[in-house]
Write a protein that holds these residues in place. Structure first.
Motif, PDB file in Angstrom:
ATOM      1  N   LEU A   1       7.039   5.410  -3.921  1.00 56.46           N
ATOM      2  CA  LEU A   1       6.198   4.263  -4.516  1.00 56.46           C
ATOM      3  C   LEU A   1       5.898   3.266  -3.337  1.00 56.46           C
ATOM      4  O   LEU A   1       4.817   2.833  -3.477  1.00 56.46           O
ATOM      5  N   GLY A   2       6.735   3.245  -2.408  1.00 60.27           N
ATOM      6  CA  GLY A   2       6.244   2.428  -1.173  1.00 60.27           C
ATOM      7  C   GLY A   2       5.112   2.933  -0.388  1.00 60.27           C
ATOM      8  O   GLY A   2       4.534   2.164   0.114  1.00 60.27           O
ATOM      9  N   VAL A   3       5.213   4.352  -0.323  1.00 58.46           N
ATOM     10  CA  VAL A   3       3.902   4.731   0.422  1.00 58.46           C
ATOM     11  C   VAL A   3       2.599   4.538  -0.435  1.00 58.46           C
ATOM     12  O   VAL A   3       1.595   4.211   0.177  1.00 58.46           O
ATOM     13  N   LEU A   4       2.811   4.624  -1.849  1.00 57.96           N
ATOM     14  CA  LEU A   4       1.681   4.150  -2.763  1.00 57.96           C
ATOM     15  C   LEU A   4       1.130   2.837  -2.544  1.00 57.96           C
ATOM     16  O   LEU A   4       0.040   2.392  -2.579  1.00 57.96           O
ATOM     17  N   ARG A   5       2.010   2.040  -2.440  1.00 57.69           N
ATOM     18  CA  ARG A   5       1.752   0.576  -2.049  1.00 57.69           C
ATOM     19  C   ARG A   5       1.080   0.226  -0.907  1.00 57.69           C
ATOM     20  O   ARG A   5       0.263  -0.374  -0.893  1.00 57.69           O
ATOM     21  N   GLU A   6       1.443   1.147   0.239  1.00 57.83           N
ATOM     22  CA  GLU A   6       0.815   0.896   1.376  1.00 57.83           C
ATOM     23  C   GLU A   6      -0.585   1.321   1.447  1.00 57.83           C
ATOM     24  O   GLU A   6      -1.569   0.694   1.876  1.00 57.83           O
ATOM     25  N   VAL A   7      -0.886   2.669   0.459  1.00 65.38           N
ATOM     26  CA  VAL A   7      -2.135   3.002   0.382  1.00 65.38           C
ATOM     27  C   VAL A   7      -3.107   2.118  -0.367  1.00 65.38           C
ATOM     28  O   VAL A   7      -4.239   1.825  -0.054  1.00 65.38           O
ATOM     29  N   VAL A   8      -2.456   1.559  -1.386  1.00 62.45           N
ATOM     30  CA  VAL A   8      -3.282   0.391  -2.036  1.00 62.45           C
ATOM     31  C   VAL A   8      -3.577  -0.542  -1.376  1.00 62.45           C
ATOM     32  O   VAL A   8      -4.614  -1.290  -1.446  1.00 62.45           O
ATOM     33  N   GLY A   9      -2.479  -1.028  -0.422  1.00 66.66           N
ATOM     34  CA  GLY A   9      -2.860  -2.211   0.377  1.00 66.66           C
ATOM     35  C   GLY A   9      -3.902  -1.962   1.288  1.00 66.66           C
ATOM     36  O   GLY A   9      -4.250  -3.238   1.922  1.00 66.66           O
ATOM     37  N   GLU A  10      -4.151  -0.864   1.676  1.00 59.95           N
ATOM     38  CA  GLU A  10      -5.305  -0.741   2.642  1.00 59.95           C
ATOM     39  C   GLU A  10      -6.779  -0.622   2.035  1.00 59.95           C
ATOM     40  O   GLU A  10      -7.654  -0.682   2.697  1.00 59.95           O
ATOM     41  N   ILE A  11      -6.836  -0.921   0.837  1.00 59.75           N
ATOM     42  CA  ILE A  11      -7.955  -0.766   0.016  1.00 59.75           C
ATOM     43  C   ILE A  11      -8.856  -2.166   0.356  1.00 59.75           C
ATOM     44  O   ILE A  11      -7.986  -3.379  -0.146  1.00 59.75           O
ATOM     45  N   PRO A  12      -9.988  -2.352   0.730  1.00 57.86           N
ATOM     46  CA  PRO A  12     -10.558  -3.714   0.873  1.00 57.86           C
ATOM     47  C   PRO A  12     -10.788  -4.220  -0.273  1.00 57.86           C
ATOM     48  O   PRO A  12     -11.371  -3.689  -1.573  1.00 57.86           O
ATOM     49  N   SER A  13      -9.967  -5.494  -0.675  1.00 60.29           N
ATOM     50  CA  SER A  13     -10.181  -6.091  -2.014  1.00 60.29           C
ATOM     51  C   SER A  13     -11.072  -7.387  -1.837  1.00 60.29           C
ATOM     52  O   SER A  13     -10.518  -8.458  -2.301  1.00 60.29           O
ATOM     53  N   ASP A  14     -12.273  -7.338  -1.455  1.00 56.36           N
ATOM     54  CA  ASP A  14     -13.142  -8.527  -1.203  1.00 56.36           C
ATOM     55  C   ASP A  14     -13.937  -8.739  -2.671  1.00 56.36           C
ATOM     56  O   ASP A  14     -14.513  -9.609  -2.980  1.00 56.36           O
ATOM     57  N   GLU A  15     -13.794  -7.679  -3.668  1.00 55.16           N
ATOM     58  CA  GLU A  15     -14.210  -7.689  -4.846  1.00 55.16           C
ATOM     59  C   GLU A  15     -13.130  -8.162  -5.907  1.00 55.16           C
ATOM     60  O   GLU A  15     -12.089  -7.687  -5.839  1.00 55.16           O
ATOM     61  N   GLU A  16     -13.598  -9.017  -7.065  1.00 55.99           N
ATOM     62  CA  GLU A  16     -12.682  -9.794  -7.763  1.00 55.99           C
ATOM     63  C   GLU A  16     -11.870  -8.651  -8.642  1.00 55.99           C
ATOM     64  O   GLU A  16     -10.512  -8.607  -8.448  1.00 55.99           O
ATOM     65  N   GLY A  17     -12.550  -7.548  -9.226  1.00 54.39           N
ATOM     66  CA  GLY A  17     -12.119  -6.698 -10.035  1.00 54.39           C
ATOM     67  C   GLY A  17     -10.998  -5.868  -9.093  1.00 54.39           C
ATOM     68  O   GLY A  17      -9.783  -5.381  -9.812  1.00 54.39           O
ATOM     69  N   ILE A  18     -11.284  -5.446  -8.013  1.00 57.59           N
ATOM     70  CA  ILE A  18     -10.383  -4.329  -7.099  1.00 57.59           C
ATOM     71  C   ILE A  18      -9.386  -5.358  -6.760  1.00 57.59           C
ATOM     72  O   ILE A  18      -8.082  -4.805  -6.658  1.00 57.59           O
TER      73      ILE A  18
END
Length: 464
Positions: A339-356
């Motif tokens: 789960l921690g690795v998945l959190r890291e992957v998700v944390g690397e997603i650019p979240s400049d858009e509100e939905g993402i």
């Protein structure tokens, strides 16, 4: 070229010592120049390393541990100068011995002093006494050079003294740097431990994906991610040894069940029985798909040694498996790592858009809450079956829907590598839960029965 370069390198220390002594005793020019020349040549690694560090500082901030590395390089440079006579005599003796054995006697061509023999020597004698006897050539050279300078060029003695004095004391220096470190072990911070465990989980993913029936449970040499994701279906004894140890390590960290550990190792050994050998040694390269030997056919002593060492470590590790609990806390910790690795992957997603951005926050928060739920049950093994049921419900009803919503929100905006990583680690979480449930049902079925006992027998449910 490599052989020639090694031969050239073996003459480096004797040549530098000869140049230094000749510069002090009679070469034209100032003795300072010859001394400085030898010091600079000996310190080339220090000079080039310093230039690289300066260049990095100009490009960005200073890295952690940079000052300590510079200090170690300075000490190494000074020690190289202090041991120059000893190393020079050692090289000349080795060269002379090799030439005599090759060209004259033709005897003892494979003789060398093993590390085990050296350890025995140090065990029988006092360390400083043995060092003085083994390294006496350094002080002897220092005395002879000092005597020659005193007779023929006494004015050079102040220039040469900073080097001659360490030569005289080189055995003491060797004893000093060879002392056992008394530093207390440093406890890693929780953040560092978590980072290392996530790195271990990412590493085990390689063996999960590519060591399977298609390759006869032997490890492919490597996986080329770009441009087409190509698997190199060949393996070596070193690869096999590292796979066996990695499987044992994955069990220790909770990434694979006891049944998975035994099946993987036994399947690998079954394939090893089918491989061609030469006088008991495995050859260096095999095709993992059909177990044929690849050309050129040869035995590598390095790879054979690596495999032998890995098998010895594996045997010791498996001896301890039988004394461990059948259902261990590490299995739950392993799920947290995934789960921690998945959190890291998700944390690397650019979240400049509100939905993402909202989806990223929800997935990371849900993953953290699941790990917190697991941590709360660490000291309550009697409730682990109930915890597993709760985790299955939460992950299926809450976590996976949030992750799917994030993927849909990022459709067309997330790159292929990110989408692939999300899918891959989501599958790993699902597989870990299924494997954990299967492990509970197989090795501790009575715990499931106790959890589902009717209220009449003290259970929480009203029916069997």
């Amino acid at each position: 070229w490599k052989i020639f370069d090694n031969l050239r390198r073996s003459l480096r220390s004797p040549a530098m010592l000869a140049l230094l002594i000749a510069g002090w005793l009679g070469l034209p020019g100032s003795p300072w120049v010859w001394t400085l020349m030898v010091a600079v040549v000996s310190g080339l690694p220090l000079i080039t390393g310093t230039v690289r560090r300066i260049a990095r500082r100009l490009r960005g901030p200073r890295s952690v541990g940079e000052g300590g590395q510079l200090g170690r390089e300075v000490v190494r440079w000074l020690l190289n100068l202090a041991f120059l006579p000893y190393e020079s005599i050692l090289m000349v003796d080795a060269i002379g011995t090799s030439l005599v054995r090759l060209l004259v006697s033709r005897q003892r061509l494979l003789q060398w002093t093993t590390a085990a023999h050296t350890v025995k020597l140090f065990g029988r004698e006092s360390r400083i006494g043995l060092l003085w006897r083994r390294m006496r050539c350094g002080p002897v050279v220092g005395l002879l050079v000092a005597a020659a300078l005193g007779l023929f060029r006494p004015g050079v003695l102040p220039i040469s003294a900073p080097l001659i004095l360490p030569w005289l004391l080189s055995p003491f220096l060797a004893a000093w740097i060879g002392q056992s470190a008394d530093d207390e072990p440093v406890e890693l911070a929780s953040r560092d431990k978590r980072r290392l465990r996530h790195l271990a989980r990412r590493t085990w993913l390689y063996f999960e994906r590519f060591v399977g029936p298609e390759d006869h449970w032997l490890p492919p040499d490597h996986y080329q991610e770009e441009p087409r994701g190509t698997v190199a279906h060949r393996t070596s004894p070193t690869n096999i040894g590292m796979t066996l140890l990695s499987t044992l390590g994955a069990w220790e960290l909770g990434y694979v069940s006891l049944m998975g550990l035994m099946l993987r190792i036994s399947d690998t050994f079954d394939s090893l029985d089918e491989l061609e050998r030469y006088r008991g040694h495995f050859l260096n390269w095999y095709d993992t798909r059909n177990l044929s030997t690849l050309s050129p056919r040869y035995v590598s002593t390095v790879d054979s040694g690596n495999l032998a060492a890995a098998l010895m470590a594996l045997a010791q590790g498996l001896e301890g498996v039988q004394h461990r609990p059948v259902l261990r806390w590490e299995r739950w910790r392993g799920l947290c790592d995934t789960l921690g690795v998945l959190r890291e992957v998700v944390g690397e997603i650019p979240s400049d858009e509100e939905g993402i951005a909202e989806g990223v926050s929800e997935v990371r928060s849900c993953a953290q809450s699941i790990c917190d739920m697991i941590a709360e049950g660490r000291d309550e093994p009697e409730n682990w079956v109930r915890l597993l049921t709760q985790l299955e419900t939460v992950i299926e009803a809450s976590f996976h829907p949030r992750l799917e919503a994030l993927r849909e929100a990022g459709a067309g905006r997330l790159d292929v590598a990110t989408l692939r990583a999300l899918r891959l680690w989501s599958e790993r979480i699902h597989f870990h839960l299924s494997d954990l449930r299967d492990e509970v049902d197989r090795v501790v079925p009575w715990m499931v029965a106790m959890e589902e006992r009717p209220a009449l027998l003290g259970g929480d449910k009203g029916s069997a």
